[in-house]
Design a protein around this motif. Structure first.
Motif, mmCIF file in Angstrom:
data_model
loop_
_atom_site.group_PDB
_atom_site.id
_atom_site.type_symbol
_atom_site.label_atom_id
_atom_site.label_comp_id
_atom_site.label_asym_id
_atom_site.label_seq_id
_atom_site.Cartn_x
_atom_site.Cartn_y
_atom_site.Cartn_z
ATOM 1 N N ALA A 173 0.845 -1.191 0.000
ATOM 2 C CA ALA A 173 0.000 0.000 0.000
ATOM 3 C C ALA A 173 0.883 1.243 0.000
ATOM 4 O O ALA A 173 1.957 1.254 0.610
ATOM 5 C CB ALA A 173 -0.899 0.009 1.226
ATOM 6 N N PRO A 174 0.473 2.293 -0.685
ATOM 7 C CA PRO A 174 1.279 3.518 -0.694
ATOM 8 C C PRO A 174 1.230 4.207 0.663
ATOM 9 O O PRO A 174 0.322 3.973 1.471
ATOM 10 C CB PRO A 174 0.609 4.384 -1.763
ATOM 11 C CG PRO A 174 -0.788 3.888 -1.818
ATOM 12 C CD PRO A 174 -0.733 2.425 -1.489
ATOM 13 N N GLU A 175 2.215 5.044 0.914
ATOM 14 C CA GLU A 175 2.242 5.830 2.143
ATOM 15 C C GLU A 175 1.063 6.791 2.144
ATOM 16 O O GLU A 175 0.662 7.293 1.092
ATOM 17 C CB GLU A 175 3.550 6.634 2.225
ATOM 18 C CG GLU A 175 4.771 5.774 2.463
ATOM 19 C CD GLU A 175 4.768 5.134 3.833
ATOM 20 O OE1 GLU A 175 4.374 5.800 4.816
ATOM 21 O OE2 GLU A 175 5.147 3.957 3.915
ATOM 22 N N PRO A 176 0.497 7.075 3.318
ATOM 23 C CA PRO A 176 -0.616 8.037 3.362
ATOM 24 C C PRO A 176 -0.137 9.436 2.996
ATOM 25 O O PRO A 176 1.005 9.802 3.263
ATOM 26 C CB PRO A 176 -1.085 7.978 4.810
ATOM 27 C CG PRO A 176 0.023 7.346 5.568
ATOM 28 C CD PRO A 176 0.815 6.521 4.616
ATOM 29 N N LEU A 177 -1.015 10.180 2.363
ATOM 30 C CA LEU A 177 -0.684 11.550 1.981
ATOM 31 C C LEU A 177 -0.760 12.452 3.201
ATOM 32 O O LEU A 177 -1.674 12.341 4.011
ATOM 33 C CB LEU A 177 -1.658 12.054 0.918
ATOM 34 C CG LEU A 177 -1.617 11.339 -0.416
ATOM 35 C CD1 LEU A 177 -2.709 11.881 -1.330
ATOM 36 C CD2 LEU A 177 -0.267 11.516 -1.074
ATOM 37 N N GLU A 178 0.200 13.302 3.368
ATOM 38 C CA GLU A 178 0.184 14.281 4.454
ATOM 39 C C GLU A 178 0.005 15.650 3.821
ATOM 40 O O GLU A 178 0.612 15.973 2.815
ATOM 41 C CB GLU A 178 1.486 14.236 5.253
ATOM 42 C CG GLU A 178 1.653 12.977 6.069
ATOM 43 C CD GLU A 178 0.634 12.843 7.179
ATOM 44 O OE1 GLU A 178 0.176 13.868 7.727
ATOM 45 O OE2 GLU A 178 0.282 11.699 7.500
ATOM 46 N N GLY A 179 -0.817 16.443 4.428
ATOM 47 C CA GLY A 179 -1.075 17.780 3.923
ATOM 48 C C GLY A 179 -1.468 18.680 5.069
ATOM 49 O O GLY A 179 -1.271 18.337 6.233
ATOM 50 N N PRO A 180 -2.052 19.810 4.767
ATOM 51 C CA PRO A 180 -2.481 20.725 5.832
ATOM 52 C C PRO A 180 -3.768 20.229 6.488
ATOM 53 O O PRO A 180 -4.850 20.777 6.279
ATOM 54 C CB PRO A 180 -2.681 22.046 5.089
ATOM 55 C CG PRO A 180 -3.067 21.625 3.705
ATOM 56 C CD PRO A 180 -2.283 20.352 3.438
ATOM 57 N N VAL A 181 -3.654 19.192 7.295
ATOM 58 C CA VAL A 181 -4.822 18.525 7.860
ATOM 59 C C VAL A 181 -5.583 19.451 8.807
ATOM 60 O O VAL A 181 -6.810 19.533 8.750
ATOM 61 C CB VAL A 181 -4.407 17.224 8.582
ATOM 62 C CG1 VAL A 181 -5.604 16.523 9.177
ATOM 63 C CG2 VAL A 181 -3.678 16.305 7.630
ATOM 64 N N VAL A 182 -4.859 20.157 9.673
ATOM 65 C CA VAL A 182 -5.527 21.034 10.641
ATOM 66 C C VAL A 182 -6.302 22.129 9.906
ATOM 67 O O VAL A 182 -7.456 22.419 10.234
ATOM 68 C CB VAL A 182 -4.509 21.637 11.633
ATOM 69 C CG1 VAL A 182 -5.176 22.628 12.568
ATOM 70 C CG2 VAL A 182 -3.828 20.535 12.427
ATOM 71 N N ALA A 183 -5.698 22.708 8.896
ATOM 72 C CA ALA A 183 -6.370 23.765 8.132
ATOM 73 C C ALA A 183 -7.591 23.217 7.390
ATOM 74 O O ALA A 183 -8.626 23.883 7.308
ATOM 75 C CB ALA A 183 -5.397 24.397 7.155
ATOM 76 N N THR A 184 -7.487 22.016 6.869
ATOM 77 C CA THR A 184 -8.603 21.410 6.148
ATOM 78 C C THR A 184 -9.785 21.158 7.083
ATOM 79 O O THR A 184 -10.937 21.497 6.748
ATOM 80 C CB THR A 184 -8.161 20.089 5.499
ATOM 81 O OG1 THR A 184 -7.056 20.355 4.629
ATOM 82 C CG2 THR A 184 -9.287 19.444 4.724
ATOM 83 N N ILE A 185 -9.517 20.590 8.248
ATOM 84 C CA ILE A 185 -10.594 20.302 9.203
ATOM 85 C C ILE A 185 -11.189 21.596 9.734
ATOM 86 O O ILE A 185 -12.408 21.719 9.895
ATOM 87 C CB ILE A 185 -10.072 19.419 10.349
ATOM 88 C CG1 ILE A 185 -9.529 18.089 9.811
ATOM 89 C CG2 ILE A 185 -11.157 19.175 11.386
ATOM 90 C CD1 ILE A 185 -10.530 17.260 9.059
ATOM 91 N N THR A 186 -10.350 22.591 9.999
ATOM 92 C CA THR A 186 -10.841 23.882 10.487
ATOM 93 C C THR A 186 -11.729 24.547 9.434
ATOM 94 O O THR A 186 -12.800 25.071 9.759
ATOM 95 C CB THR A 186 -9.668 24.805 10.863
ATOM 96 O OG1 THR A 186 -8.871 24.142 11.854
ATOM 97 C CG2 THR A 186 -10.151 26.127 11.394
ATOM 98 N N GLY A 187 -11.306 24.509 8.193
ATOM 99 C CA GLY A 187 -12.110 25.084 7.112
ATOM 100 C C GLY A 187 -13.456 24.394 6.968
ATOM 101 O O GLY A 187 -14.490 25.048 6.794
ATOM 102 N N GLY A 188 -13.470 23.076 7.060
ATOM 103 C CA GLY A 188 -14.720 22.341 6.980
ATOM 104 C C GLY A 188 -15.646 22.646 8.143
ATOM 105 O O GLY A 188 -16.861 22.784 7.977
#
Length: 99
Positions: A10-25
C-alpha cells in the motif's frame, strides 16, 4: 472463493495541511447552520429540520476533529524532534583512518 490478497504494498498516506482542512470544513458547517437559522420556520413546516441539525452536528463533530488533528500533529512533530535528537546523540560510525 479464495481470499484476495494484495500483490503490491500500500502507498504511504498523503500528508497535507490537515488542521487547516478540518478547520475550514468546521467553519463551513457552522456557516451553513447560521445561514439556515432564519429559515427555521420554513424548514419546520416542511419537515426538513434535519438540514439545520445536520449542519449543527457537522460543526460540533468538526470541533472534535480539530482537537484530534491538532493533537495528532503535535505528536508527529514531537516524534520527529525526538528522532532528530536521537540521531544527533548517537555517535556516527567514524571511518577507519588507522591505515
Amino acid at each position: 472463493m479464495a481470499k484476495w490478497t494484495a500483490t503490491h504494498e500500500a502507498p504511504e498516506p498523503l500528508e497535507g495541511p490537515v488542521v487547516a482542512t478540518i478547520t475550514g470544513g468546521t467553519i463551513l458547517w457552522f456557516a451553513l447552520f447560521v445561514v439556515q437559522l432564519p429559515f427555521y420556520g420554513w424548514f419546520a413546516d416542511r419537515d426538513l429540520l434535519w438540514w439545520l441539525w445536520t449542519c449543527a452536528a457537522g460543526g460540533g463533530l468538526g470541533l472534535i476533529g480539530i482537537w484530534y488533528v491538532r493533537g495528532r500533529d503535535a505528536a508527529l512533530k514531537r516524534h520527529a524532534a525526538e528522532q532528530v535528537e536521537r540521531d544527533a546523540a548517537s555517535p556516527a560510525a567514524a571511518p577507519d583512518t588507522d591505515r
